[in-house]
Design a protein around this motif. Structure first.
Motif, short mmCIF file in Angstrom:
data_model
loop_
_atom_site.label_atom_id
_atom_site.label_comp_id
_atom_site.label_asym_id
_atom_site.label_seq_id
_atom_site.Cartn_x
_atom_site.Cartn_y
_atom_site.Cartn_z
N ILE A 64 -32.70 27.90 -6.77
CA ILE A 64 -33.94 27.29 -7.26
C ILE A 64 -34.96 28.36 -7.63
O ILE A 64 -35.59 28.31 -8.69
CB ILE A 64 -34.52 26.31 -6.19
N LEU A 65 -35.12 29.36 -6.76
CA LEU A 65 -36.12 30.42 -7.01
C LEU A 65 -35.80 31.21 -8.28
O LEU A 65 -36.71 31.54 -9.06
CB LEU A 65 -36.20 31.36 -5.80
N VAL A 66 -34.51 31.51 -8.50
CA VAL A 66 -34.14 32.24 -9.71
C VAL A 66 -34.46 31.41 -10.95
O VAL A 66 -35.04 31.91 -11.92
CB VAL A 66 -32.64 32.62 -9.71
N LEU A 67 -34.11 30.13 -10.91
CA LEU A 67 -34.38 29.27 -12.07
C LEU A 67 -35.88 29.14 -12.30
O LEU A 67 -36.35 29.17 -13.45
CB LEU A 67 -33.71 27.90 -11.89
N MET A 68 -36.66 29.02 -11.21
CA MET A 68 -38.12 28.97 -11.35
C MET A 68 -38.64 30.26 -11.98
O MET A 68 -39.48 30.24 -12.88
CB MET A 68 -38.79 28.76 -9.98
N ALA A 204 -37.29 40.24 -9.79
CA ALA A 204 -37.31 40.33 -8.33
C ALA A 204 -38.72 40.11 -7.79
O ALA A 204 -38.93 39.37 -6.82
CB ALA A 204 -36.77 41.69 -7.87
N GLU A 205 -39.71 40.75 -8.42
CA GLU A 205 -41.09 40.60 -7.97
C GLU A 205 -41.54 39.15 -8.06
O GLU A 205 -42.20 38.63 -7.17
CB GLU A 205 -42.03 41.48 -8.81
N ARG A 206 -41.14 38.49 -9.15
CA ARG A 206 -41.56 37.09 -9.34
C ARG A 206 -40.89 36.19 -8.30
O ARG A 206 -41.51 35.26 -7.78
CB ARG A 206 -41.21 36.65 -10.77
N GLY A 211 -41.30 32.73 -3.56
CA GLY A 211 -40.79 32.34 -2.24
C GLY A 211 -41.82 32.44 -1.14
O GLY A 211 -41.58 32.07 0.01
N ASN A 212 -42.98 33.01 -1.48
CA ASN A 212 -44.03 33.22 -0.48
C ASN A 212 -45.33 32.58 -0.98
O ASN A 212 -46.35 33.21 -1.09
CB ASN A 212 -44.20 34.74 -0.23
N ILE A 224 -47.52 28.41 -8.43
CA ILE A 224 -47.23 27.30 -7.54
C ILE A 224 -45.88 27.56 -6.89
O ILE A 224 -44.84 27.22 -7.44
CB ILE A 224 -47.30 25.96 -8.29
N GLY A 225 -45.91 28.24 -5.77
CA GLY A 225 -44.68 28.70 -5.14
C GLY A 225 -44.16 27.78 -4.08
O GLY A 225 -44.60 26.64 -3.92
#
Ligand SMILES: *Cc1c(COP(=O)(O)O)cnc(C)c1O
Length: 374
Positions: A64-68, A204-206, A211-212, A224-225
């Motif tokens: 999910i995080l990669v796709l976001m 990676a930074e994004r 995630g935080n 909006i994380g």
């Protein structure tokens, strides 16, 4: 009784080191992110031959995080294998995009370049190959198609920690790779965990940010994380287990070799290993037309097996609204009916593997075939 997989044996193997790691984190007073997570991320990046590793809460969150981070959302399409664990699809749906299945290769049950191009539309943004069962996908032809069409490629490596293709580890060849540390995976935590690896430092930074809470620093939110972080306790445990991973994978290879050698003369369809692949045997999956009978005969003989996976993602109730028909994915449809996973694990006694072989030889011998009438 031969268990399918006994997770407590990994703890027995490393008890002093794991207990020390847990005690160290407990005493540190540092329970979110921090040095334990940094240290594991660096070790895992090095292990996967990638520049960056970013811990997160689960393998599903990694996807999910990669796709976001790639700005995938409503209106976008993502190509996924028709045969995989449903989480690959769920991640796509969670960001609001549409999973578009591609049937898998009849030999490897993995995604190949075949059939990909005709699924690409103007809405297609990403391709997610899955190194299913720990057998690596041949990424180069998929990457080539992706480059031609301006698409990104995300490896779902949740079942393939340590696998190699042509001598190189999976997890660093595409735009990003997603990992799960669910306890039963080849590298498993004592709870949930996940990670993304990538050579793209901006991506990676994004992902770190997303995630935080999307925060650059505390209480300053750029995006909006989510809250999806790798737990320091799990990171400390994973760092201990990472040192053992190659040894454990080598043991899995030994078990797999006993199966491959011992079952060639049966009528089971054995896993196909491409010449350049070094699988890590997350699962050892055979195919048979009389799976239910074999499963119950093995169970009667004290041998636990499992099915990965009995219902294809396109047949799941949650995907009814996509109106997909199994007829369009004959290989995946057949696999869901035929696949049977034999016991395998980093601590399985080799004698047990031989016993599984002997039992299967007996059950599949001509004249006594289970599930084929008399
Ligand atoms: C386990 C798995 C996931 C999801 O990982 P979790 O940590 O359970 O969320 C995703 N894809 C595949 C192929 C998996 O096997």
């Amino acid at each position: 009784m031969i268990r399918f997989l006994d997770l407590s044996q990994a703890y027995d193997d490393l008890r002093p080191e794991i207990d020390a790691a847990i005690a160290r984190v407990s005493a540190s007073g540092w329970y979110i992110l921090g040095p334990e997570v940094d240290r594991f991320e660096q070790a895992f990046a090095a292990y996967t031959e990638s520049r960056e590793a970013i811990g997160c809460a689960t393998g599903l969150d990694a996807l999910i995080l990669v796709l976001m981070a790639m700005d995938i959302g409503p209106g976008d399409e993502v190509l996924v294998p028709a045969h995989t664990f449903v989480a690959t699809w769920l991640a796509v749906s969670r960001v609001g995009a549409r999973p578009v299945p591609v049937d898998v290769d009849p030999d490897t049950l993995n995604m190949t370049a075949t059939g990909l191009v005709e699924k690409i539309t103007r809405a297609t943004k990403v391709i997610i190959p899955v190194h299913l069962y720990g057998i690596p996908v041949d990424l180069a032809p998929i990457m080539e198609i992706a480059r031609q069409h301006g698409l990104r490629v995300v490896e779902d490596a949740a079942q393939a920690h340590g696998a190699r293709w042509d001598g190189r580890r999976v997890g660093a060849q595409a735009d990003a790779a997603c990992w799960s540390f669910y306890p039963a995976k080849n590298l498993g935590a004592m709870g949930d965990g996940g990670a993304v690896t990538t050579n793209d430092t901006a991506l990676a930074e994004r992902i770190r940010l997303l995630g935080n809470y999307g925060a650059v620093r505390k209480y300053e939110n750029l995006e909006i994380g989510m809250n999806s972080r790798l737990d320091p306790l799990q990171a400390a445990i994973l760092a201990v287990k990472l040192d053992k991973l190659d040894t454990w994978n080598t043991h899995r290879v030994r078990v797999a070799q006993i199966y491959l050698d011992g079952l060639t003369d049966t009528d089971l369809t054995l896993p196909h290993i491409p010449a350049k692949a070094d699988p890590v045997w997350h699962l050892f999956v055979v195919r048979t037309d009389r799976r239910e009978a074999l499963l119950s005969a093995l169970s009667d003989a004290g041998i636990q097996t499992q099915i990965h996976y009995p219902i294809a993602p396109f047949d799941q109730p949650c995907y009814a609204d996509l109106n997909l028909s199994g007829e369009d994915f004959p290989v995946a449809t057949g696999a869901a009916k035929q696949v049977l996973s034999l016991p395998i694990g980093p601590h399985m006694p080799l004698d047990d593997a031989h016993r599984v072989v002997d039992t299967l030889q007996r059950l599949t011998r001509d004249g006594q075939r289970v599930g084929r009438g008399a």
